[in-house]
Design a protein around this motif. Structure first.
Motif, mmCIF file in Angstrom:
data_model
loop_
_atom_site.group_PDB
_atom_site.id
_atom_site.type_symbol
_atom_site.label_atom_id
_atom_site.label_comp_id
_atom_site.label_asym_id
_atom_site.label_seq_id
_atom_site.Cartn_x
_atom_site.Cartn_y
_atom_site.Cartn_z
ATOM 1 N N THR A 58 -98.760 -107.842 8.223
ATOM 2 C CA THR A 58 -99.755 -108.711 8.860
ATOM 3 C C THR A 58 -99.603 -108.697 10.376
ATOM 4 O OG1 THR A 58 -99.763 -110.146 6.917
ATOM 5 C CG2 THR A 58 -100.619 -111.083 8.950
ATOM 6 N N SER A 71 -107.125 -105.285 18.324
ATOM 7 C CA SER A 71 -106.489 -104.565 17.219
ATOM 8 C C SER A 71 -107.398 -104.519 15.999
ATOM 9 C CB SER A 71 -105.139 -105.204 16.868
ATOM 10 O OG SER A 71 -105.286 -106.564 16.517
ATOM 11 N N LEU A 72 -108.187 -105.558 15.795
ATOM 12 C CA LEU A 72 -109.133 -105.564 14.680
ATOM 13 C C LEU A 72 -110.256 -104.555 14.911
ATOM 14 C CD1 LEU A 72 -109.277 -109.416 14.152
ATOM 15 C CD2 LEU A 72 -108.355 -107.754 12.519
ATOM 16 N N CYS A 115 -102.533 -102.129 17.567
ATOM 17 C CA CYS A 115 -102.467 -102.779 16.254
ATOM 18 C C CYS A 115 -101.644 -104.060 16.277
ATOM 19 C CB CYS A 115 -101.853 -101.823 15.224
ATOM 20 S SG CYS A 115 -100.144 -101.351 15.606
ATOM 21 N N THR A 161 -99.088 -106.343 12.244
ATOM 22 C CA THR A 161 -99.668 -105.144 12.853
ATOM 23 C C THR A 161 -101.111 -104.950 12.391
ATOM 24 O OG1 THR A 161 -98.729 -103.741 11.108
ATOM 25 C CG2 THR A 161 -97.440 -104.005 13.121
ATOM 26 N N THR A 162 -101.782 -106.052 12.147
ATOM 27 C CA THR A 162 -103.224 -106.067 11.874
ATOM 28 C C THR A 162 -103.598 -105.271 10.627
ATOM 29 O OG1 THR A 162 -103.526 -106.249 14.279
ATOM 30 C CG2 THR A 162 -105.497 -105.917 12.967
ATOM 31 N N ASP A 168 -104.722 -111.094 4.354
ATOM 32 C CA ASP A 168 -105.372 -110.441 5.487
ATOM 33 C C ASP A 168 -106.297 -109.287 5.105
ATOM 34 O OD1 ASP A 168 -103.336 -108.709 4.786
ATOM 35 O OD2 ASP A 168 -102.454 -108.568 6.781
ATOM 36 N N VAL A 203 -103.593 -112.893 15.303
ATOM 37 C CA VAL A 203 -104.186 -111.560 15.317
ATOM 38 C C VAL A 203 -105.414 -111.579 16.223
ATOM 39 C CG1 VAL A 203 -105.223 -109.742 13.919
ATOM 40 C CG2 VAL A 203 -103.316 -111.081 13.008
ATOM 41 N N ALA A 223 -100.108 -107.681 16.668
ATOM 42 C CA ALA A 223 -100.521 -109.071 16.814
ATOM 43 C C ALA A 223 -99.985 -109.615 18.139
ATOM 44 C CB ALA A 223 -99.992 -109.902 15.650
#
Length: 522
Positions: free
Chosen positions: A296, A166-167, A354, A298-299, A195, A162, A356
């Motif tokens: 997970t 995206s975060l 979003c 897709t953040t 996550d 990740v 990963a």
């Protein structure tokens, strides 16, 4: 609250750096009698970052243990401040599983949250050198933030990479969709291997809020947890459905309804609105309730549904809502066509800010599940095939319908049944096995293991002990059923539908304090 674009913020830690000065005198972290202000947090995080640059300057991945402590949070932030990615390792999980993860990643350095956590047993060097000024600047050339390992169908956990952009998108969105700010208290519920922990930590600290850390003994017991929430005036919770159900059961049983709670986000598995959940929120008149969804890959979170109005009128199975900012979600038919009408079931495909990077050192699986397609006529885009089934509601929200494959959620953790079967098949005496999901009357899932043996001597406790060597506690089956012969389909495969139908729950379950103690392993 000021947001930062992903293009100008390549590293997620940059969002937090801007807050250290702004909120310098406010409490950032609290654990029992330990209070860490934002000003002190900046100093402590910088010390860890300097140690990492001194002792592991060439490393891209640093292991971080998952004990519930202020030090664990500082270690995680220190890794990001050093321009590196963190790999959470939970020492409560079987050593064999941890060894597989270490072997897969070749991680060489780690940071302890507690002195009792032994990295040496995994051939990892503990970073414990004394502080000295480093001349090495932070290396932000890689946007990788963390690698999180989840259940794998081959029996080997799979790592998901990740990245910061995206975060940043997720944190920016959550800042606009939460009341969190200076003095707003969020409970740190999830362990780093889950996550949601990142969402808890960063959306709290970037908003100037206070993260309250508590020990497992309290988090395991809904009654004690309610008392803690009430005593400390906690304002926000991120919890999976089963933990929420446990809290609601305890609240209704003991008539404890903390008036400080302003927001509850549930995530990690399908929300089922029970009568006790309705009664719980009926009493929490000032609390907003959100149903969030996201793999997970897709953040963490890609959609949200705000449950408004009277709890008595809420749907039993609420939708997963609508996509968050800069995210698109499509429902795709088995033929690969985008579904735009109601009453047609398809798989959820996700794209946008979003996704990963992919699966750690697994190009084949990455290419299989992260695909480039032109699904909506607007050109080629990269999508994640979620494996989740859904259909459109009349209001444009998405109705979650379950899994395409055997990958399910147990106690908030994603579990692939094939991993349990692979490890059960390694147990001496078991010649054939099948794992299926059963459902309690309150809608919660459990794992059942059907097995065929070479004789009568194999005891259930022996099977459990062998499984504990290779899988976490939440993957240990709840039921064990020895079978003489497996039912078969016409093609000769094990008839899993027949096995599942035989698991009908006959008893009404009471307040699940014991099961809550089993699941709070975050």
């Amino acid at each position: 609250m000021e947001n930062f674009s992903t293009s100008t913020t390549p590293n997620i830690f940059d969002l937090l750096k801007r807050r250290f000065e702004e909120f310098r005198e406010y409490d950032a972290l609290v654990h029992e009698d330990e209070f860490i202000t934002y000003g002190k947090l900046e100093i402590l995080v910088d010390l860890v970052a300097q140690r990492i640059r001194n002792e592991a300057p060439e490393e891209k991945l640093i292991a971080v243990s998952c004990s519930r402590s202020v030090k664990t949070i500082i270690n995680m932030l220190g890794v990001l401040a050093a321009g590196k990615a963190y790999l959470p390792l939970d020492f409560d999980q079987p050593t064999e599983r941890l060894a597989k993860i270490v072997s897969e990643t070749n991680v060489r350095f780690g940071l302890q949250g507690l002195d009792s956590e032994d990295f040496a047993s995994l051939s990892i060097k503990t970073i414990d050198g004394k502080y000295r000024e480093s001349t090495l600047a932070p290396n932000y050339t890689s946007d990788l933030a963390y690698v999180l390992f989840t259940s794998g169908t081959t029996g080997v956990p799979k790592g998901i990479e990740v990245c910061s952009p995206s975060l940043v998108n997720l944190v920016n969105w959550q800042l606009e969709n939460s009341q969190s700010g200076p003095g707003f208290k969020t409970l740190h519920f999830a362990r780093l291997t889950f996550d949601i922990s990142f969402q808890e930590i960063f959306t709290t600290l970037v908003s100037g809020g206070t993260l309250y850390i508590q020990d497992n003994e309290v988090l395991k017991d809904p009654y004690q947890l309610l008392q803690f929430i009430q005593k400390k005036g906690i304002n926000r919770l991120f919890v999976p459905f089963i933990a929420l159900q446990g809290l609601a059961n305890a609240a209704v049983s003991y008539k404890i309804f903390p008036g400080s709670i302003r927001e509850i986000m549930t995530c990690g598995e399908q929300l089922k609105v029970s009568n006790t959940i309705r009664e719980f929120f009926q009493e929490l008149r000032s609390c907003k309730f959100y149903n969030q969804y996201g793999p997970t890959e897709t953040t963490i979170i890609v959609s949200q549904k705000y449950l408004e109005g009277e709890p008595s009128q809420w749907e039993d199975l609420p939708s997963i809502g609508w996509p968050i900012s800069n995210v698109e979600m499509l429902i795709v038919s088995p033929e690969g066509k985008s579904i735009t009408t109601m009453n047609k079931v398809g798989e959820i495909y996700i794209t946008g800010d979003c996704l990963a990077r992919g699966y750690y050192q697994n190009e084949e699986l990455t290419n299989k599940l992260f695909v480039e397609m032109n699904l909506d006529g607007s050109g080629i885009k990269r999508y994640y095939k979620s494996g989740d089934l859904a259909e459109w509601n009349i209001d444009g929200s998405i109705k979650f319908l379950g899994r395409v494959d055997d990958q399910v959620k147990i106690n908030g953790h994603r579990v692939e049944l094939g991993e349990i079967e692979v490890n059960a098949s390694k147990i001496s005496g078991i010649v054939e096995n099948a794992v299926v999901i059963g459902h309690f009357k309150d809608g919660q899932n459990y794992v059942a293991l059907y097995y065929k043996t070479t004789g009568e001597d194999l005891k259930i406790e022996e099977i459990k002990e062998e499984l504990r060597k290779s899988v976490p506690e939440y993957m240990i089956p709840y039921k064990f059923i020895r079978i003489e012969e497996f039912p078969r389909t016409g093609s000769g495969k094990i008839d899993r539908k027949t096995l599942k139908n035989s698991l009908a729950e006959k008893k009404t379950r009471k307040f699940p304090r014991r099961r809550m103690k089993q699941i709070i392993r975050r």
